[in-house]
Each structure stands twice: as C-alpha cells, then as structure tokens.
Design a protein around this motif. Structure first.
Motif, short mmCIF file in Angstrom:
data_model
loop_
_atom_site.label_atom_id
_atom_site.label_comp_id
_atom_site.label_asym_id
_atom_site.label_seq_id
_atom_site.Cartn_x
_atom_site.Cartn_y
_atom_site.Cartn_z
N VAL A 202 0.83 -1.22 0.00
CA VAL A 202 0.00 0.00 0.00
C VAL A 202 0.86 1.26 0.00
O VAL A 202 0.36 2.36 -0.21
CB VAL A 202 -0.95 0.04 1.21
CG1 VAL A 202 -1.95 -1.09 1.15
CG2 VAL A 202 -0.18 0.02 2.53
N GLN A 203 2.16 1.08 0.22
CA GLN A 203 3.04 2.26 0.21
C GLN A 203 3.49 2.62 -1.20
O GLN A 203 4.19 3.61 -1.39
CB GLN A 203 4.25 2.01 1.09
CG GLN A 203 3.88 1.91 2.55
CD GLN A 203 5.07 1.60 3.40
OE1 GLN A 203 5.95 2.43 3.57
NE2 GLN A 203 5.11 0.40 3.94
N GLU A 406 -5.90 1.39 5.95
CA GLU A 406 -4.61 1.58 5.27
C GLU A 406 -3.46 1.55 6.28
O GLU A 406 -2.44 0.92 6.07
CB GLU A 406 -4.64 2.93 4.52
CG GLU A 406 -3.30 3.33 3.95
CD GLU A 406 -3.25 3.20 2.44
OE1 GLU A 406 -4.22 2.72 1.84
OE2 GLU A 406 -2.22 3.58 1.89
N LYS A 407 -3.67 2.25 7.41
CA LYS A 407 -2.62 2.27 8.44
C LYS A 407 -2.39 0.88 9.00
O LYS A 407 -1.25 0.47 9.24
CB LYS A 407 -3.03 3.22 9.58
CG LYS A 407 -2.72 4.67 9.27
CD LYS A 407 -3.23 5.59 10.33
CE LYS A 407 -2.35 5.59 11.55
NZ LYS A 407 -2.74 6.66 12.50
N GLN A 410 -0.44 -1.11 6.39
CA GLN A 410 0.94 -0.65 6.23
C GLN A 410 1.80 -0.91 7.48
O GLN A 410 2.93 -1.37 7.38
CB GLN A 410 0.94 0.84 5.92
CG GLN A 410 2.33 1.45 5.79
CD GLN A 410 2.26 2.90 5.39
OE1 GLN A 410 1.39 3.32 4.64
NE2 GLN A 410 3.19 3.70 5.89
N GLU A 411 1.22 -0.59 8.64
CA GLU A 411 2.05 -0.60 9.85
C GLU A 411 2.03 -1.94 10.59
O GLU A 411 2.95 -2.24 11.33
CB GLU A 411 1.59 0.52 10.80
CG GLU A 411 1.83 1.89 10.21
CD GLU A 411 1.21 3.02 11.01
OE1 GLU A 411 0.82 2.77 12.17
OE2 GLU A 411 1.12 4.14 10.50
N GLU A 412 0.97 -2.74 10.40
CA GLU A 412 0.90 -3.99 11.16
C GLU A 412 0.90 -5.23 10.27
O GLU A 412 1.61 -6.19 10.53
CB GLU A 412 -0.37 -3.99 12.03
CG GLU A 412 -0.36 -2.89 13.08
CD GLU A 412 -1.63 -2.89 13.90
OE1 GLU A 412 -1.95 -3.93 14.49
OE2 GLU A 412 -2.30 -1.84 13.96
N LYS A 417 3.30 -8.13 11.71
CA LYS A 417 3.12 -8.01 13.16
C LYS A 417 1.81 -8.63 13.65
O LYS A 417 1.54 -8.64 14.84
CB LYS A 417 3.12 -6.52 13.56
CG LYS A 417 4.45 -5.82 13.35
CD LYS A 417 4.32 -4.34 13.74
CE LYS A 417 5.58 -3.57 13.39
NZ LYS A 417 5.39 -2.12 13.54
N SER B 255 7.33 9.88 2.34
CA SER B 255 6.41 8.85 1.85
C SER B 255 6.24 8.93 0.34
O SER B 255 5.79 7.98 -0.29
CB SER B 255 5.05 8.99 2.53
OG SER B 255 4.36 10.11 2.02
N ARG B 257 4.10 10.62 -1.18
CA ARG B 257 2.68 10.72 -1.51
C ARG B 257 2.25 12.17 -1.70
O ARG B 257 2.80 13.07 -1.10
CB ARG B 257 1.85 10.12 -0.38
CG ARG B 257 1.93 8.62 -0.35
CD ARG B 257 0.56 8.04 -0.53
NE ARG B 257 0.62 6.60 -0.71
CZ ARG B 257 0.21 5.74 0.21
NH1 ARG B 257 -0.26 6.16 1.35
NH2 ARG B 257 0.27 4.45 -0.03
N SER B 266 -2.03 10.81 5.39
CA SER B 266 -2.33 10.65 6.81
C SER B 266 -1.03 10.85 7.59
O SER B 266 -0.06 10.14 7.35
CB SER B 266 -2.88 9.24 7.02
OG SER B 266 -3.10 9.02 8.35
N TYR B 269 3.98 9.21 8.92
CA TYR B 269 4.90 8.32 8.20
C TYR B 269 6.31 8.47 8.75
O TYR B 269 6.76 9.59 8.98
CB TYR B 269 4.90 8.65 6.70
CG TYR B 269 5.85 7.80 5.89
CD1 TYR B 269 5.46 6.58 5.38
CD2 TYR B 269 7.16 8.23 5.66
CE1 TYR B 269 6.34 5.79 4.66
CE2 TYR B 269 8.04 7.45 4.93
CZ TYR B 269 7.63 6.23 4.44
OH TYR B 269 8.51 5.45 3.73
N ASP B 271 5.12 4.61 9.87
CA ASP B 271 4.52 3.81 10.94
C ASP B 271 4.15 4.64 12.18
O ASP B 271 4.36 4.20 13.31
CB ASP B 271 5.45 2.66 11.36
CG ASP B 271 5.67 1.69 10.22
OD1 ASP B 271 5.01 1.86 9.17
OD2 ASP B 271 6.49 0.78 10.37
#
Lengths: 441, 325
Positions: A202-203, A406-407, A410-412, A417, B255, B257, B266, B269, B271
């Motif tokens: 997604v990045q 999205e977060k 991307q992050e998990e 994770k 990012s 973006r 958002s 960035y 994380d």
C-alpha cells in the motif's frame, strides 16, 4: 452588592452564551431566498483549480453558460480549498457555488447542511440522475441527502509497460497478476529488486487499499453504516494476497525498493522509469507520461479482480470533483442553473475533460465524439461506465475508515506483526465504529 | 496601594464619603489604563479558553452542536493515535529540547572564545534558523534519502552507512532532532548575548582564587545565564509541544505521496513515528470536523504545557537558590 455582582455575572454569562450560540449557528440557511434565476445578477463561484490552463479550462466551460443565461454574470474565484469554503460558510458569508476536489467531506457537508440539499431543485428541474454512473451518484449524496453534483471524475486502471511485458497480455485475475508479477520481476544478485513485476504494498503510490481492495469485492460498511472489516471475508482475501506477494519479494527488499522510488509526480516515477512492469494508477497518469516519458510504450487495462469475481472484470475505483450550493448562498436559484449546466451539459463537460485530462462525469459525455484524449484513455472511460465500478461510501467523518484500514495494512499487516488476523480486524471494526460515533454517525 | 491611599488625606476629600469616592475614581482610573490589556486578555485568552472548555463537552462540526457530556474525554482514553502522538511529542520534548539548549549554549560558548572570524561563524550558525521550516525539511529529507540523497551515497562510499532517516520508524525522530539542531540559531543568539553579559571581573576573581575552567563554568557562567536557560527551556518545550510543520512535511515528502482527489496524506509516516499531538489535533478538528474532541486534545496540550512550565520554572528557581547559598 453581592446580589448586583451576581446579576452582572449572570448577565455577562448570558451574553457570552448568546454570542456563542450565535456563533454556532452563523450562516443560516437561505436556500429559498435570492433573486429568481431570470433576474440580472452576479454569482460567485469558488473552485480549486489554479494552474493557468486549468483556470482557462473553467472559463471556457463557463462560456456556454454565459450565452444561455446572459442575465447571470459568473465571477470565478480559483485556488479555493475545502478549509476556506468551510470557513466562509461558517462565517455566514459564502459564495453562491463551491466545488471540492475530494468526495471525502460529502458525508459531513450533507449531514450538517453546510451544502444545501439539491433534491427539491433536481425534482423541479426534472433532471434525470441516471445520466450519472451509479458510483458517481453514490459519492455525491449521504443518507438520501443529495448535497453535491459530480463535476468530472477520476477512474483507476492498470498501466503496463509493453517492453517489460515481453508479449504477455495484461492479467484479468489476481492469480494471473501474481504469476505475471513473479515472472517479470528482475532481481539483483543480492536479492534486491531491480524491476518489480507488480508492487503490492500500500506504500506504492496509488496501490492504496481503496484502489485495490474493491477488486476483491469488499463492502466497506454494513447496511447500518458500521465497519465491516471482520464481517466480510473479502478483506482477508485482499490482505492475504497482498502479503503472499510481499513475502515472495521479501519485506526488506520491498522496503528498500519503496525507499528508492522518489516522488510520485516527477519523472522519477518508477513506472515511467521502467522499474515496474505493471502499476495501478489514475487516468491522469496518461498526461504525465505524455509530458515526462513520451517515449514510453505502454498500455492500459482494467485492474484485475479476485479469481472468484471474474465476471466483475472491467470495473474499478472511481471518485471525482464535486460541486454544490453552500448554506447561505445569496443567489441560490441562479447558482442552481449554473451547477445544472456545468454538471450536465455535454459540451461543457467535454471541453473541461479535454483540457484537464479527466474523465467526464455523465454517460452522454463519455461517448461524445468531441473527446480528444490519448488512446490509452479509453480504458478509463470504460471503467468509469462499468456497473462494477465502485467508490468508498461517504460517512460523517470523511474516509476515516479507509485511513485506518490503510494504516493497519501498512504498519501492522505488511511487516508481519499480526498473528490473529480475525481478531485484529475485529479491533479495527471497534476503532472505526467508535470514531464514527464520535462524529455523530 | 489601595490601603495607603485610604490612610492619606486626598486633596478635596471631605470625610469618609469623599475618600470613598476618591478611591473609586482612582480604581476606575487604574482600570481605564488597564482596560486595553484586559480587553485583549479577555478576548484572546479567557474567551477562547472558556469556549474550548465548553466545546469539549459537545459534538461540534462547525455547523451543528450537540451536548455529549464526557464522551469526548472517554474517547481520548482509548484513542491509540492520540497516545502514539503524545508519546512521540514527549520523546521530542525530552530529547530535542535539552539538546537544543545544550547545543545552543555550546555554540555560543565557542563563539565567545573565537577571536578571528567570529562574525562569519555567528552568521553561519544563525542562518539555518532563517530558512523557512518547509524548505529546510524538504531539503533535509532529500539530502538524507538513501535513494536520492548525496549524503547516504557519500557515507556508503566511505564505508560508514547512514541510517535511513525519515523512512525508518526508529530513525525518524532522531532525523527530526538533527533538523532541530541544525536550526539552533535562535537559542544560540540569546545564549551568546547572556554569555557576553557575564562580568569579566567574576572570572578574573575566580581565576585568582585558583578556579579551573569547569569550576568557572559551573559556579559563574551557569548561575548567571540560568534565567536565559530557563527561558530557552520553557519556550523550547512549548514550541515542541506545538511541533507540526516539520514532522508533517518530513513524513509527507519521505512517503512520496501527494494529496489527491479522494486520497489525503495521513500524518505519521513512517509507521506513526512522526505523528505529533498537534498533527492529531489538526486531523481531528479540520479533517474530520470533530471540533469537540479537538478541543479536548487542545486542553490536554494546554495542561501539559502548563505542567512543564511550572516544573521547569520551579527547577530553575531551586537551581538559582542553591547557587545563591
């Protein structure tokens, strides 16, 4: 004395309360007021375009309106943002017509009444809303309140580099996409990615969840407007597809590749540079390629769908610019004439679409012979018309549910994770619902 | 003053009633002189603060208002993003503020010692502060980007690979700290002014008494410049609690973006590592129109700033008292 002081304090508090209440209700609705559309008057129109060719495109599109309505002078104000629009409405001094580049706030605007409900005017004019594709009708209203009309649109498709494809045809299903991505990927001796067949993260610019997850048939919200992440298996299907391809590349290799990409809207864009064989992007990329990589031999196709939805191939994500009449507009009847013209007149839409390289937002304009766009643009016109195309539904807090998903991805999810996906999606549902409740949804 | 004027006979005063009238007139005069400040204070501090408290108990989207009691406060307790933002912001306060004060003091101390070229060096150290924050942040991200920046390429050739600032969650805040230290000109310049104001006679007397460099710094320089240290620390904490532009721009540029129709960047960035409290407040208030909840966040920020300020001022007062003894 104490009595007098108490009275004074009470009076001051009452005055402050009244001032506060007045402040909170500034900009009362005047939807029924203003001179009739046949009277001589000037309407003010705020829009977000600011580049000279964009401003000229708007002026050209308005020229036809001036001929049809010589009594209405249109004053265009360019470069306006959503924040300025909201502040003007809040301050009780809005323009007559406003437009926004994003559909994210439509739910909030419709729910709060910041933009007027256009339904009575539409009914009175006898306007046929079926001239707009279904997805477009859905992103311009919220819970039956139609406070916006569509003004041009964006559609998403798959771009592919013909040279890197080595004669392969564009994939139609996700398993075909995965197989082709693996086949076309070129690695350095240390395993890092030189050319990515398809980057699922997604990045990667436009590979965001709202552009790819719909191809798995996800339903973002339940019928009663709650989060649907744990209830809809299509989300798990999307996430598992995403992770399987990321794991094949190796997460560290993916991160290295992503960090080396540069900016999306510069000539260093990896698709334009030949570093990715296939990429999902908006129709505007055709214009960028014309300008930044004119020698690139590329094709376009609809974004593949999950294997169990082969019949839905041809649709994609769509969104667009919206236009409406704000609460407190002083010339509402004339403003409606303008909005109606600009959003439904084929000539105006085609002029505008040609100049901006966007998708015209009515079905008649989509098949107009007046459209002068590159051949690769045809895909986006077809995606836009396709009944399987979808958009993200409006809510009172914009696209917060998309941002949270999205977060999470991307992050998990992508870094690995998450041990229990079902539980994680349930937690996400709870967070989205709490956030919706906070906003009054 | 009021009690003194009550005891002294005023010209023209006759008995208790005349004195009372005179006192009233005097109070009114004082109030008249104070009124511009009082009006400003009321309008620009008391009213906004009272309104913020009031709105914090409401669901307010700029158009409609609904009383929701403590719902907004309850939401804060399980808002993971708010706590991430708070942790990041406190990290920056704990690391960036002391480093900026120390770095500013060190640079100023160095400048007091340099005889030749001090003017040029002052300008060189001060100039980065004049660069607009957005430009400086964009330049930093590009310079340190492993894909496009010259510094990582150079360091890799030298065999000392740089960390991936702004793309690695573990290094994004240190990256922002580097940026903050680069633009330390404001702290340096007031430290320099304070250091140049330390009486030379004190150093001479200490030298005669046999005090070394560290003893002179510890017992003369530090106590003398402690008000400026306190000022820098307090303003630094308040500025860092309001840290918005640099992390927003750094995250967005790193990012790669852009804001597009239907897609907004958002903050945070990579994380969530650059998500600061003011960014979350902005996101809630002006992107999601949760003004009531944004007011709760603003009050938390206000309370945190007040707590830090009181703590720091007390610490510095204690420090100055210890020196006085």
């Amino acid at each position: 004395m104490p009595t007098t002081t108490t009275r004074r304090l009470a009076a001051a508090a009452a005055a402050a309360g009244l001032a506060l209440a007045a402040g909170c209700t500034a900009g009362g609705d005047q939807s029924g007021k203003g001179p009739a559309s046949g009277e001589k008057q000037t309407i003010e129109v705020w829009h977000g375009w600011s580049a000279p060719h964009e401003v000229k495109a708007f002026q050209d599109a308005v020229a036809g309106f001036n001929k049809a309505h010589p009594n209405i002078t249109v004053k265009l104000v360019n470069g306006q943002t959503d924040d300025r629009i909201t502040n003007a409405i809040r301050g009780g001094n809005p323009p007559d017509v406003v437009s926004s580049f994003t559909t994210d706030s439509v739910g909030q605007w419709c729910q709060s009444g910041a933009w007027q409900d256009l339904s009575p005017r539409i009914a009175k004019s006898g306007l046929d809303l079926n001239q707009f594709p279904r997805a477009v009708r859905s992103y311009t209203e919220y819970k039956g309140t139609r406070c916006a009309m569509p003004l041009l649109a964006d559609a998403y498709g798959l771009y592919y580099n013909k040279k890197l494809m080595k004669g392969e045809q564009p994939p139609k299903t996700m398993s075909e996409l995965t197989a082709l991505a693996r086949k076309l990927t070129v690695r350095s001796p240390d395993g890092t990615i030189k050319v990515a067949g398809f980057m699922p993260s997604v990045q990667y610019y436009e590979h965001q969840v709202q552009h790819l997850a719909p191809q798995f048939g996800v339903r973002w919200l339940t019928d009663d407007g709650r989060a649907n992440f744990s209830g809809d298996p299509a989300f798990q299907a999307y996430l598992k597809w995403n992770k399987s391809l990321i794991d094949w590349y190796g997460y560290d290799n993916v991160k290295k590749f992503l960090r080396s990409m540069g900016q999306e809207f510069e000539s260093s864009n990896p698709f334009e540079k030949g570093r990715t064989a296939m990429a999902v992007d908006g129709e505007w990329r055709t214009r960028f390629i014309q300008k930044e990589a004119p020698g690139l031999d590329y094709g376009t196709a609809p974004v593949p769908v999950s294997d169990d939805r082969a019949s839905a191939y041809g649709g994609g994500f769509v969104t667009g610019t919206v236009i409406g009449i704000p609460r407190g507009a002083r010339h509402a009847p004339a403003a409606w004439e303008f909005v109606r013209y600009l959003t439904t007149d084929t000539g105006a839409l085609v002029t505008f679409a040609n100049a901006l390289g966007n998708v015209p937002s009515t079905i008649p304009a989509l098949s107009s012979p007046g459209l002068r766009l590159p051949p690769q643009f045809r895909t986006f016109l077809d995606v836009f018309k396709n009944p399987n195309s979808s958009t993200t539904p409006p809510t009172p807090n914009g696209n917060d549910y998309v941002v949270r998903f999205e977060k999470f991805t991307q992050e998990e999810w992508e870094p690995g994770k998450v041990s229990d996906l079902g539980q994680a999606l349930k937690r996400l549902d709870g967070e989205v619902d709490d956030s919706l409740k906070l906003a009054g949804g | 003053m009021a009690s003194l004027s009550a005891r002294l006979p005023l010209p023209g005063a006759r008995g208790g009633t005349a004195a009372a009238r005179a006192r009233r007139r005097r109070r009114l005069r004082i109030l008249a002189f104070l009124s511009p400040w009082l009006a400003g204070f009321g309008l620009f501090f008391v009213y906004p603060l009272a309104a913020t408290v009031y709105f914090s108990f409401t669901r307010y989207n700029l158009f409609t208002l609904e009383y929701v009691g403590l719902d907004n406060y309850a939401y804060l307790l399980h808002d993971r993003d708010a706590w991430t933002a708070m942790r990041n912001t406190l990290w920056l306060v704990a690391v960036l503020v002391p480093l900026r004060v120390l770095f500013g003091l060190g640079a100023a101390q160095l400048l007091t010692r340099i005889k030749r070229g001090a003017g040029v060096l002052r300008s060189v150290l001060y100039l980065p502060y004049l660069v607009p924050p957005v430009s400086a942040t964009v330049a930093f991200v590009f310079l340190l980007n492993p894909g496009t920046g010259p510094l990582p390429a150079l360091s890799a050739r030298l065999g000392i690979p740089l960390p991936d600032f702004f793309n690695d969650a573990a290094w994004a805040k240190p990256g922002l700290t580097l940026l903050g230290l680069w633009a330390v000109g404001d702290v340096m310049i007031i430290m320099l002014a304070a250091l140049l104001n330390v009486p030379a006679s004190l150093y001479e007397a200490a030298a005669i008494d046999g005090a070394g460099a560290w003893a002179r710094f510890r017992h003369i320089t530090l106590p003398t410049v402690s008000p400026v240290l306190a000022f820098s620390a307090v303003t630094g904490v308040i500025e860092t609690l309001q840290y918005f532009t640099q992390p927003m721009v750094a995250g967005k540029v790193a990012s790669g973006r852009a804001d597009l129709p239907g897609v907004q960047y958002s903050p945070g960035y990579p994380d969530g590592s650059t998500l600061t409290f003011p960014q979350w407040l902005y996101d809630q208030g002006f992107r999601q129109f949760n003004m009531g909840y944004a007011c709760v966040l603003a009050l938390v920020m206000f309370a945190t700033a007040m707590a830090f300020t009181v703590f720091l001022l007390r610490r510095f007062r204690a420090f100055a008292g210890e020196e006085a003894r």
